[in-house]
Design a protein around this motif. Structure first.
Motif, short mmCIF file in Angstrom:
data_model
loop_
_atom_site.label_atom_id
_atom_site.label_comp_id
_atom_site.label_asym_id
_atom_site.label_seq_id
_atom_site.Cartn_x
_atom_site.Cartn_y
_atom_site.Cartn_z
N GLY A 26 -2.79 -1.68 -1.51
CA GLY A 26 -2.74 -0.29 -1.92
C GLY A 26 -1.83 0.25 -2.08
O GLY A 26 -1.57 0.81 -3.17
N HIS A 52 -10.13 -0.41 -3.58
CA HIS A 52 -9.14 1.14 -3.18
C HIS A 52 -10.03 2.36 -4.13
O HIS A 52 -9.07 3.34 -4.04
CB HIS A 52 -7.93 0.45 -4.12
N ALA A 104 -12.03 -0.77 2.12
CA ALA A 104 -10.68 -1.29 1.58
C ALA A 104 -11.13 -2.08 1.70
O ALA A 104 -11.66 -2.82 2.21
CB ALA A 104 -9.18 -1.43 2.56
#
Length: 765
Positions: free
Chosen positions: A33, A297, A312
């Motif tokens: 991320g 994301h 995710a």
């Protein structure tokens, strides 16, 4: 010492390992991320470390020509700096119309712009903007991304200088005239209208593509002169990485392939070279991994959503067949219907005519056709100089001609045929709407053509100078080289974007026209992408939910809107907003679910009129076809109105779904009502609608874009003139409405301003 270290025995493996580790670290951070560090590592890996590893592995560092004809890299750097100074002086301080806002915003949020997604550009722009934030000058985020366009174009100019200088090897010129001629070639290309205009605002990804093309051109000539196949491997890598920026990345391949075939065909039988080139091209394509990883994301700009992951990223979904299908759909631009070259969209003569029209623009951008004969004569002169330069090139240096000529052929006639455009937006105006047209002028697709042609133009000027010098000295006849300054002098006013702030202020004004926690339904690129920029880059009115009509025809976009959490109203805007209820809605669109949006069909045929009833609305939808976006808007209304205000950009969209009687003009938008506008005595009727006079007056006084348009002075791009025209329409409604209400002072003042805006936008033409 550095060159000695790079030539050492362990350097190739060390450089390759370092580059690989950098890329792996970048992707690991992206997977987790990360944004800033991931973009920095991936950009350094792809743009710096991998190319160095290729050159070190091929022992290409230090393999220069004999000292008397070594490449003049210092002079090339001076040319690049001079071009960069020009671009920096004429740089746009913020965003612009069309795709600039989308790309700037995508770079900021590390998102995925419209297909093919341009992952290499997004990574590079994000990292470049972060790096330039350390400069000792204050620049907006948009200006920093614009500076990327300026920098890549300036570096390209340095490469074209080197290409021209090498191509002049057989001209038997003294050192200084040869340098001046090469500099003239680079300068002419850098000041061609489209190259210059696209280099001072990051409206597209094409300046980055041009740098890849220019570096590949120089590498091709270095390969020929040094006989080092590492340069071919580097070209293959650059083309792969260039394709990850834009499909134009593959443009050098035909010229390079023919060059190898003509000059050293045995190279095509060297399996190690071919294997290394294939491997490095594959590595160059790996930035496309960015798309499925980042898409999982859920960045706020996630066009096409090329991932099968619902949460995710996980290995099972990121590398699944479904993700691959979605990614390939994005890369192949399936959203736009593909690209069929066999079926001509316009006569081939018209397509070459479009290129010629844009070629005329390069040397004198006469937007209002005030000097058409001068423009034509200048273009013919530049064409003749280029032909003369090409002929002399063929006569004096067949080796470099074998590459430059195929490159120019690829980027001009071959590209015209391949692109297969409809009639240009401003081409053949006498044909009007009787022919299919592009939505805007496409001159930016040919900036590579104009830049490479300028190499021959500069060489033509140098050859002319050489002929004149036989009758006098080089110094006395050098005045002929001042012709290279003509594009600079003629295009300065039209190519510069210095001080242009209208688009950013338009986006602000449009968002501030929406009531707190409202939904804004926009029509297309120019009333959608700028508000993305305003929200995601400048942080203006994040409480407003933007719904782009063109994207509502897709399933992924509706799901993204439902997933986006509402944001509290920040208290900005006109005073009347602060008296309104500002309760943050629990969800973006009420109880509407993804399953319900997925169930909306592509279209619905109504054999007869239908009624739409909700919250006091009793509208009649005309018979015909309702497209998916219209059905989605009606769904949004049922799920969220009147809990959230709904606004439409100015235009005829509400009429198409039977809501024209239920909207009132408030500034630059039309707000949806839960009863007919005619039932409100405070709203003023005008032909075709109703006006909220008081709210529009308050909004007009807060608008800042009209002053920016007047400061800019003119509006050249006619396909986007509907944006400044929105102010003219709103101002006319306000001006005449104020007069009708007895406030002639306000009405006259607004109408005088509208008259100035009309002239600045060129609407009287």
């Amino acid at each position: 010492m550095l060159l000695h270290a790079l030539r050492s025995r362990g350097a190739p493996a060390g450089c390759a390992l370092f580059a690989l580790c950098t890329l792996l670290a970048g992707y690991v951070d992206l997977w987790r991320g990360g944004t800033d560090l991931a973009a920095a590592l991936l950009t350094l890996g792809y743009v710096v470390f991998v190319p160095i590893a290729i050159l070190v592995a091929g022992n290409a560092f230090g393999s220069d020509s004999p000292e008397e004809d070594a490449p003049p890299y210092r002079a090339a750097a001076v040319v690049s700096l001079a071009v960069l100074a020009l671009y920096a002086f004429t740089l746009a301080p913020t965003t612009a119309m069309w795709d600039a806002s989308e790309y700037i915003a995508a770079a900021k949020v590390l998102g995925i712009p419209h297909p093919p997604g341009n992952p290499m550009f997004v990574l590079l722009a994000h990292a470049f903007a972060q790096a330039t934030s350390l400069l000792p000058v204050s620049l907006t985020y948009a200006a920093r991304v614009n500076l990327l366009a300026a920098t890549t174009s300036a570096l390209s100019a340095g490469c074209w200088f080197l290409v021209a200088h090498r191509s002049l090897r057989g001209f038997d010129m003294p050192r200084v005239p040869r340098l001046v001629t090469a500099a003239a070639a680079a300068w002419i290309g850098a000041t061609a209208f489209t190259v210059w205009n696209q280099s001072v605002v990051n409206e597209k990804v094409y300046t980055v593509a041009m740098l890849g093309l220019a570096v590949s051109a120089w590498c091709a000539l270095r390969w020929h002169d040094t006989r080092n196949n590492a340069f071919l491997v580097l070209i293959a890598y650059l083309c792969g990485m260039g394709y990850a920026n834009h499909p134009a990345g593959f443009l050098p391949l035909p010229a390079v392939g023919l060059f190898v075939l003509l000059r050293r065909p045995g190279t095509l039988l060297r399996w190690r070279t071919l294997s290394a080139a294939a491997l490095m091209m594959s590595i160059g394509l790996t930035p496309f991994l960015f798309q499925p990883i980042r898409a999982a994301h859920r960045p706020v700009i996630n066009v096409g959503e090329p991932t099968a992951c619902v949460g995710a990223p996980e290995l099972s979904c990121t590398f699944s067949a479904e993700t691959w299908t979605k990614l390939m759909s994005n890369v192949s631009r399936e959203q736009y219907g593909g690209h069929n070259v066999a079926v001509r969209q316009a006569p081939i003569g018209a397509q070459f005519g479009m290129w010629w029209q844009y070629f005329e623009w390069q040397w004198m951008r006469d937007a209002w056709q005030q000097h058409p004969r001068a423009q034509q004569l200048l273009a013919l002169g530049v064409l003749a100089l280029g032909v003369f330069g090409g002929v002399r090139h063929f006569q004096r240096d067949r080796a470099s001609f074998a590459f430059v000529a195929p490159l120019i052929f690829t980027l001009t006639p071959a590209l015209i045929v391949y692109l297969n455009f409809k009639y240009g937006a401003s081409q053949a105006p006498d044909l009007g709407d009787s022919v299919n047209r592009e939505v805007r002028d496409r001159d930016y697709f040919y900036l590579w053509s104009f830049a490479t042609w300028s190499v021959w133009v500069g060489m033509g000027l140098g050859a002319l100078w050489q002929q004149l010098s036989r009758r006098a000295t080089w110094a006395r006849t050098s005045v002929v080289m001042s012709l290279a300054l003509v594009p600079l002098l003629v295009n300065g006013g039209s190519a510069s974007r210095r001080g242009h702030e209208f688009t950013a202020l338009w986006a602000r004004d449009l968002l501030q026209s929406v009531e707190p926690n409202g939904v804004l339904i926009t029509n297309g690129d120019n009333d959608s992408f700028p508000v993305w920029y305003a929200q995601f880059v400048e942080g203006i009115r994040p409480d407003v939910t933007i719904a782009l009509v063109p994207y509502l025809n897709t399933d992924w976009y509706a799901r993204q809107l439902l997933q986006r959490p509402p944001v509290p109203y920040d208290g900005s805007g006109i005073a009347a907003y602060r008296a309104l209820s500002t309760t943050v809605p629990a969800t973006a669109f009420g109880a509407l679910t993804a399953a319900e949006t997925d169930a909306v069909p592509p279209y619905l045929q109504l054999q007869e009129t239908a009624r739409f009833q909700h919250a006091g609305i009793d509208a009649v939808i005309p018979a015909g076809y309702l497209t998916r976006d219209q059905l989605m808007v009606l769904q949004f209304i049922k799920s969220t109105f009147p809990a959230r205000p709904i606004h439409f950009s100015i235009g005829g969209y509400p009429r198409g779904i039977g809501l024209n009687d239920y909207v009132v003009t408030q500034g630059l938008t039309q707000r949806l009502l839960n009863e007919p506008a005619a039932s409100h005595p405070e709203y003023m009727a005008y032909p075709g609608g109703h006006l909220d006079l008081e709210r529009t007056r308050a909004l007009w006084q807060s608008y800042r874009a009209p002053a920016a348009l007047l400061a800019q002075g003119e509006w050249v791009d006619s396909p986007s003139v509907s944006i400044p025209a929105a102010y003219v329409i709103t101002g006319q409604l306000l001006g005449f409405g104020s007069r009708a209400a007895g406030d002639s002072t306000t009405g006259d003042a607004v109408l005088r301003q509208v008259d100035r805006l009309t002239r600045a936008a060129g609407l009287e033409r």
